[in-house]
Design an enzyme around this catalytic site. Structure first.
Site, PDB file in Angstrom:
ATOM      1  N   GLY A  11       3.726  -7.405  27.698  1.00 27.17           N
ATOM      2  CA  GLY A  11       5.153  -7.818  27.698  1.00 27.17           C
ATOM      3  C   GLY A  11       5.716  -7.584  26.636  1.00 27.17           C
ATOM      4  O   GLY A  11       6.811  -8.265  26.293  1.00 27.17           O
ATOM      5  N   ASN A  60       7.762  -5.020  25.770  1.00 24.50           N
ATOM      6  CA  ASN A  60       9.049  -4.532  26.102  1.00 24.50           C
ATOM      7  C   ASN A  60       9.963  -5.582  26.814  1.00 24.50           C
ATOM      8  O   ASN A  60      11.107  -5.802  26.467  1.00 24.50           O
ATOM      9  CB  ASN A  60       9.049  -3.476  27.190  1.00 24.50           C
ATOM     10  CG  ASN A  60       8.516  -2.077  26.476  1.00 24.50           C
ATOM     11  OD1 ASN A  60       9.365  -1.584  25.726  1.00 24.50           O
ATOM     12  ND2 ASN A  60       7.521  -1.560  26.608  1.00 24.50           N
ATOM     13  N   ARG A  66      -0.995  -1.725  52.029  1.00 23.81           N
ATOM     14  CA  ARG A  66       0.061  -1.535  51.083  1.00 23.81           C
ATOM     15  C   ARG A  66       1.331  -1.521  51.912  1.00 23.81           C
ATOM     16  O   ARG A  66       2.268  -1.978  51.022  1.00 23.81           O
ATOM     17  CB  ARG A  66      -0.171  -0.034  50.418  1.00 23.81           C
ATOM     18  CG  ARG A  66       0.764   0.495  49.556  1.00 23.81           C
ATOM     19  CD  ARG A  66       0.716  -0.583  48.377  1.00 23.81           C
ATOM     20  NE  ARG A  66       1.654  -0.400  47.381  1.00 23.81           N
ATOM     21  CZ  ARG A  66       1.442   0.100  45.995  1.00 23.81           C
ATOM     22  NH1 ARG A  66       0.070   0.270  45.692  1.00 23.81           N
ATOM     23  NH2 ARG A  66       2.357   0.294  45.480  1.00 23.81           N
ATOM     24  N   ASN A  78      13.079   2.595  34.325  1.00 19.17           N
ATOM     25  CA  ASN A  78      11.657   2.678  33.932  1.00 19.17           C
ATOM     26  C   ASN A  78      11.572   3.106  32.389  1.00 19.17           C
ATOM     27  O   ASN A  78      12.343   4.012  32.169  1.00 19.17           O
ATOM     28  CB  ASN A  78      10.894   3.502  34.614  1.00 19.17           C
ATOM     29  CG  ASN A  78       9.511   3.399  33.983  1.00 19.17           C
ATOM     30  OD1 ASN A  78       8.886   2.308  34.038  1.00 19.17           O
ATOM     31  ND2 ASN A  78       8.703   4.628  34.087  1.00 19.17           N
ATOM     32  N   HIS A 134       9.150   5.053  29.893  1.00 17.46           N
ATOM     33  CA  HIS A 134       7.851   5.884  29.705  1.00 17.46           C
ATOM     34  C   HIS A 134       7.431   6.314  28.312  1.00 17.46           C
ATOM     35  O   HIS A 134       8.569   6.750  27.771  1.00 17.46           O
ATOM     36  CB  HIS A 134       7.914   7.005  30.773  1.00 17.46           C
ATOM     37  CG  HIS A 134       6.618   7.857  30.855  1.00 17.46           C
ATOM     38  ND1 HIS A 134       5.657   7.380  31.715  1.00 17.46           N
ATOM     39  CD2 HIS A 134       6.338   8.826  30.370  1.00 17.46           C
ATOM     40  CE1 HIS A 134       4.721   8.253  31.439  1.00 17.46           C
ATOM     41  NE2 HIS A 134       4.881   9.181  30.638  1.00 17.46           N
ATOM     42  N   GLU A 149      12.427   8.742  44.155  1.00 14.89           N
ATOM     43  CA  GLU A 149      11.108   8.674  44.844  1.00 14.89           C
ATOM     44  C   GLU A 149      10.182   9.301  44.050  1.00 14.89           C
ATOM     45  O   GLU A 149       8.890   9.276  44.289  1.00 14.89           O
ATOM     46  CB  GLU A 149      11.460   9.335  46.064  1.00 14.89           C
ATOM     47  CG  GLU A 149      12.604   9.148  46.883  1.00 14.89           C
ATOM     48  CD  GLU A 149      13.827   9.670  46.311  1.00 14.89           C
ATOM     49  OE1 GLU A 149      13.834  10.626  45.919  1.00 14.89           O
ATOM     50  OE2 GLU A 149      14.831   8.840  46.135  1.00 14.89           O
ATOM     51  N   ASP A 188       8.297   9.406  37.652  1.00 11.92           N
ATOM     52  CA  ASP A 188       8.624   9.521  36.533  1.00 11.92           C
ATOM     53  C   ASP A 188       9.645  11.025  36.589  1.00 11.92           C
ATOM     54  O   ASP A 188      10.023  11.792  35.612  1.00 11.92           O
ATOM     55  CB  ASP A 188       7.683  10.250  35.416  1.00 11.92           C
ATOM     56  CG  ASP A 188       6.595   9.053  35.220  1.00 11.92           C
ATOM     57  OD1 ASP A 188       7.105   7.847  35.001  1.00 11.92           O
ATOM     58  OD2 ASP A 188       5.674   9.083  34.858  1.00 11.92           O
TER      59      ASP A 188
HETATM   60  C1  GRF Z   1       4.322   0.578  27.315  1.00 10.68           C
HETATM   61  O1  GRF Z   1       3.936   1.423  26.338  1.00 10.68           O
HETATM   62  C2  GRF Z   1       5.376   1.202  28.599  1.00 10.68           C
HETATM   63  O2  GRF Z   1       5.878   2.488  28.059  1.00 10.68           O
HETATM   64  C3  GRF Z   1       4.292   1.585  29.377  1.00 10.68           C
HETATM   65  O3  GRF Z   1       3.393   0.437  29.316  1.00 10.68           O
HETATM   66  C4  GRF Z   1       3.581  -0.212  28.067  1.00 10.68           C
HETATM   67  C5  GRF Z   1       3.753  -1.553  28.366  1.00 10.68           C
HETATM   68  O4  GRF Z   1       3.763  -2.386  27.438  1.00 10.68           O
HETATM   69  N1  GRF Z   1       4.708   2.125  30.806  1.00 10.68           N
HETATM   70  P1  GRF Z   1       4.217  -3.846  27.457  1.00 10.68           P
HETATM   71  O5  GRF Z   1       3.629  -4.521  28.582  1.00 10.68           O
HETATM   72  O6  GRF Z   1       5.628  -4.035  27.204  1.00 10.68           O
HETATM   73  O7  GRF Z   1       3.814  -4.508  25.798  1.00 10.68           O
END
Ligand code: GRF
Length: 213
Positions: free
Chosen positions: A12, A14, A66, A108, A110, A148, A151
């Site tokens: 977490g 981010n 699912r 998202n 990436h 859909e 990435d």
């Molecule tokens: C990040 O590198 C993000 O880009 C990737 O997973 C990681 C998540 O990190 N998809 P955090 O949970 O935000 O610390």
């Protein structure tokens, strides 16, 4: 006010960058309605709690199949009715019905410069391992809308990060977070909250008049 739901699976950091940016005022006109995690033990949920934000746990493992999870997840998102869904290290594929329901309203982050090192199987540390194996000298991060494809949605912003000869996947992952992810994702949310982004013909356009970028 842009109401957002942040989906997380792990640390977490981010999410923390988003919360800090809201607190400091570098993200404006934005409120976090809830944090959804597929992992009850995610540190991200503690970060949400510390901020007084409701945490919701929803995992495909808790459903018979699912399709049942996809339905429940989409229904929960519709109930919360955010203006924007932010995937911040969320390791669950977004159901197609949710992509349709929230068209151009899911973003998202990436950890590579898309279209390099992305798509099925490219998540977490693997992305950085592959970049080091290939010997790239520059990598980075990308914020994009979710469609859909994996990435493949319209790219909102990218930031390059240097790779050095002594890098391990862990060191590179940290540098990409610090120098790119934690900057790009809050900035994209602020841009969306302030109406500076539109999608035209599958590409993102930035309106630059209100704020220098
Ligand atoms: C990040 O590198 C993000 O880009 C990737 O997973 C990681 C998540 O990190 N998809 P955090 O949970 O935000 O610390």
């Amino acid at each position: 006010m842009l109401k957002i739901v942040v989906c997380v699976s792990g640390g977490g950091t981010n999410l923390q960058a988003i919360l800090d940016a809201i607190d400091s005022g570098s993200i404006t006109k934005t409120e976090v309605l809830a944090v959804i995690s597929n992992n009850a033990g995610a540190r991200a949920l503690e970060r949400a709690k510390a901020h007084g934000i409701p945490g919701i746990v929803m995992s495909p493992r808790d459903y018979p199949d699912r399709a049942a999870f996809d339905r429940a997840f989409t229904e929960e998102m519709c109930r919360l009715a955010p203006g924007l869904v932010v995937l911040a290290g969320f390791l669950v594929k977004i159901p197609e019905e949710m992509v349709r329901e929230f068209s151009n309203r899911i973003i998202n982050i990436h950890p590579s410069l898309i279209p390099s090192f992305c798509g099925v199987g490219y998540y977490g540390l693997t992305v950085h391992e592959r970049a080091l194996e290939r010997g790239v000298k520059v990598t980075g991060a990308t914020v994009h809308f979710v469609n859909e494809g994996m990435d493949q949605g319209p790219i909102i912003a990218q930031k390059a990060v240097e790779v050095t000869e002594d890098d391990t996947p862990e060191i590179l992952q940290r540098r990409v977070m610090e120098q790119a992810e934690w900057i790009l994702l809050p900035q994209a949310i602020d841009d969306i909250a302030n109406g500076r982004i539109s999608v035209e013909n599958g590409k993102v356009k930035h309106k630059r008049q209100d704020k220098a970028r």
